[in-house]
Motif scaffolding. Structure first.
Motif, PDB file in Angstrom:
ATOM      1  N   UNK A   1      61.267  79.224  29.948  1.00  0.00           N
ATOM      2  CA  UNK A   1      61.946  78.319  29.017  1.00  0.00           C
ATOM      3  C   UNK A   1      60.954  77.495  28.195  1.00  0.00           C
TER       4      UNK A   1
ATOM      5  N   UNK B   1      62.942  67.687  27.821  1.00  0.00           N
ATOM      6  CA  UNK B   1      62.133  67.308  26.669  1.00  0.00           C
ATOM      7  C   UNK B   1      61.155  66.214  27.084  1.00  0.00           C
TER       8      UNK B   1
ATOM      9  N   UNK C   1      58.429  69.845  21.711  1.00  0.00           N
ATOM     10  CA  UNK C   1      59.767  69.536  22.204  1.00  0.00           C
ATOM     11  C   UNK C   1      60.446  70.743  22.862  1.00  0.00           C
ATOM     12  N   UNK C   2      61.471  70.440  23.632  1.00  0.00           N
ATOM     13  CA  UNK C   2      62.261  71.490  24.267  1.00  0.00           C
ATOM     14  C   UNK C   2      63.660  70.954  24.548  1.00  0.00           C
ATOM     15  N   UNK C   3      64.511  71.823  25.065  1.00  0.00           N
ATOM     16  CA  UNK C   3      65.868  71.399  25.414  1.00  0.00           C
ATOM     17  C   UNK C   3      65.829  70.418  26.575  1.00  0.00           C
ATOM     18  N   UNK C   4      66.784  69.511  26.612  1.00  0.00           N
ATOM     19  CA  UNK C   4      66.982  68.637  27.760  1.00  0.00           C
ATOM     20  C   UNK C   4      68.482  68.515  27.988  1.00  0.00           C
TER      21      UNK C   4
ATOM     22  N   UNK D   1      70.202  66.089  27.563  1.00  0.00           N
ATOM     23  CA  UNK D   1      70.775  65.258  26.503  1.00  0.00           C
ATOM     24  C   UNK D   1      71.337  66.077  25.339  1.00  0.00           C
ATOM     25  N   UNK D   2      70.768  67.236  25.055  1.00  0.00           N
ATOM     26  CA  UNK D   2      71.377  68.053  23.993  1.00  0.00           C
ATOM     27  C   UNK D   2      72.051  69.313  24.555  1.00  0.00           C
ATOM     28  N   UNK D   3      71.508  69.886  25.641  1.00  0.00           N
ATOM     29  CA  UNK D   3      72.086  71.125  26.165  1.00  0.00           C
ATOM     30  C   UNK D   3      73.481  70.918  26.739  1.00  0.00           C
TER      31      UNK D   3
ATOM     32  N   UNK E   1      71.710  75.396  32.075  1.00  0.00           N
ATOM     33  CA  UNK E   1      70.606  76.188  31.533  1.00  0.00           C
ATOM     34  C   UNK E   1      70.003  77.171  32.517  1.00  0.00           C
TER      35      UNK E   1
ATOM     36  N   UNK F   1      69.171  73.295  18.598  1.00  0.00           N
ATOM     37  CA  UNK F   1      69.850  73.846  19.777  1.00  0.00           C
ATOM     38  C   UNK F   1      71.112  74.560  19.321  1.00  0.00           C
TER      39      UNK F   1
ATOM     40  N   UNK G   1      68.797  77.494  25.278  1.00  0.00           N
ATOM     41  CA  UNK G   1      68.695  76.184  24.647  1.00  0.00           C
ATOM     42  C   UNK G   1      67.301  75.913  24.080  1.00  0.00           C
ATOM     43  N   UNK G   2      67.268  74.928  23.187  1.00  0.00           N
ATOM     44  CA  UNK G   2      65.996  74.505  22.612  1.00  0.00           C
ATOM     45  C   UNK G   2      66.115  73.057  22.154  1.00  0.00           C
ATOM     46  N   UNK G   3      65.026  72.515  21.663  1.00  0.00           N
ATOM     47  CA  UNK G   3      65.045  71.150  21.152  1.00  0.00           C
ATOM     48  C   UNK G   3      65.900  71.062  19.901  1.00  0.00           C
TER      49      UNK G   3
ATOM     50  N   UNK H   1      67.794  65.345  20.619  1.00  0.00           N
ATOM     51  CA  UNK H   1      66.944  64.844  21.708  1.00  0.00           C
ATOM     52  C   UNK H   1      65.507  64.575  21.241  1.00  0.00           C
TER      53      UNK H   1
END
Lengths: 288, 288
Positions: A14, A85, A110-113, A115-117, A223, B85, B110-112, B116
């Motif tokens: 990921x 993230x 940055x990456x998914x967290x 908070x957005x996923x 995820x 995302x 998922x991604x940033x 976030x």
């Protein structure tokens, strides 16, 4: 240069392609290992995947030993890996501030967290209010500051993301009294525990920030390959076995549009009952 | 299987390793190309990086031609790439619902996203309220529904993320009247335009959801190599040249802790003035 690299939610893979390229060429690679965990990877599998040694950074190291992490980062490239993230916790903000003071450049990958996923549950992210943290109640410490925040969100129709407590590397107090430093096994709050604590606080305060019938969504292992959602009332989720960690909970606000509802109902055992719970719950703040 | 793959914010290499593996083996690869853009990559550079043809999916294709996207996805693997995302827009939720109805499995990578990654400005994500969209005003259409939402957020001390309008592939109406379909060049709302519109609405409504002196943060090209932040008042940002797109704006709420402030002040031209603006702004809702 200090690179803060988000790892996303679950798999070693990921990480972003750009993040991986950076990790491979950094002189030292730290993994922040106390505010969250990667669900489908551990230190060893990450080391194998990166082809690099990874240094576990616990709370002591990040909060007191940052000089060690930042040592010579004016010259060398250092990677600091964060699950999710990179700006999920204040300790990371603090690390950046200390790096700046030492004249070290900082770049975030940055990456998914969560908070957005969490949008994967079907509720639109722009109808979420402030997120709240739910910590494990102890015999003498049952903090309920989240209650007022949920109330504030719900008064204006917004959903609330509940971030559930993670206890990693907590010392055992009985052993500590005997002068020995022994760590407790890690604990991850479950959906059921969270919902039981919420019910207890409502039972005590009775201000109807929510009720046992308030519609929620249990978010399990977001995820990861075994990700699942369960749409049910707070009371139902207080009895729900959401399986392995990590868990989160979303408590709905009244701003639920038809498309979101259609999506959510896929995750309800009893679609009619859930739809009715949403309709009943929406009455809660309309009389104020 | 339908894979929704988040691309992150800027570079072709912001895709996750897992996302890239999936894209490489999918039968067809669509790029959703109307709710956002990747700042440091285009269709051609993505195709080169993936070693695959990429089909641009505009609004017509996603909203009316989804059968084409989903064709035979019960058997074949199809990738649908989304900047940021994957659940950033309702049209993606809708695509998943239609896939489910056709018995097609769906997996999200998922991604940033700005939702976030905006944490990079130093403000903690859990003190953000609902996000609002700011659309380009036209001569006859100056929608201000965002105003009430900002008010709601700020009354309870929360920050507001303002998502700025993007116009891609909009038909030119003059040409349309002549029976010709000609598209306008893409337009991306700037920080200055956004702030000017906000000032206009406050000037008209005078309910003091915010004032010209309310502290904000201009967010330019978040996650790209030229990312920058500018901490200034709304009025100052109405005159600010934030450079190339994409832009966002954060309007502060009163919940600013010392560590966040220390971080933010790095982005202020005049630290004392910005600190004073925050203090003055915090008075706005305390008298209510």
């Amino acid at each position: 240069m200090l690179y803060l690299v988000g790892l996303g939610l679950s798999h070693a893979t990921d990480i972003t392609v750009r993040g991986l390229e950076i990790v491979k060429r950094c002189k030292r690679v730290y993994l922040e290992a106390y505010t969250s965990i990667l669900m489908a990877a551990d230190k060893e599998s990450l080391e194998e995947f990166y082809g690099r040694d990874v240094i576990l950074a616990d709370r002591e190291l990040v909060e007191s030993g940052s000089d060690q992490i930042l040592e010579n980062a004016q010259e060398d490239d250092i990677a600091f890996l964060v699950v999710g993230d990179v700006f999920g916790a204040t300790t990371h903000t603090d690390l950046v501030i200390r790096a700046r003071k030492l004249g070290i450049k900082v770049e975030a990958i940055h990456n998914a967290s969560v908070m957005n996923a969490v949008g994967a549950c079907g509720l639109q992210l722009y109808t979420f209010g402030q997120a709240v943290s739910i910590v494990f109640f102890t015999e003498n410490w049952r903090p309920d500051s989240f209650y007022h925040k949920i109330m504030e969100n719900r008064k204006i129709g917004l959903h609330t993301l509940l971030l559930l407590d993670i206890k990693v590397k907590e010392p055992n107090f009985d052993e500590l009294m005997k002068g020995r430093l022994v760590y407790e096994p890690p604990r991850y709050m479950s959906v059921a525990t969270c919902c039981q604590q919420l019910l207890e606080v409502e039972e005590k305060r009775k201000e109807r920030a929510y009720t046992p019938q308030t519609p929620c969504v249990a978010v399990s292992r977001l995820g990861s390959p075994t990700q699942s959602f369960k749409a049910a009332t707070l009371q139902e989720l207080a009895e729900y076995d959401a399986g392995e960690p990590l868990h989160s909970v979303v408590m709905l606000g009244s701003q639920v549009h038809e498309l979101e509802l259609e999506y959510l109902l896929e995750f309800a055992d009893n679609k009619d009952a859930y739809r009715a719970a949403i309709a009943a719950d929406q009455e809660l703040f309309t009389k104020n």
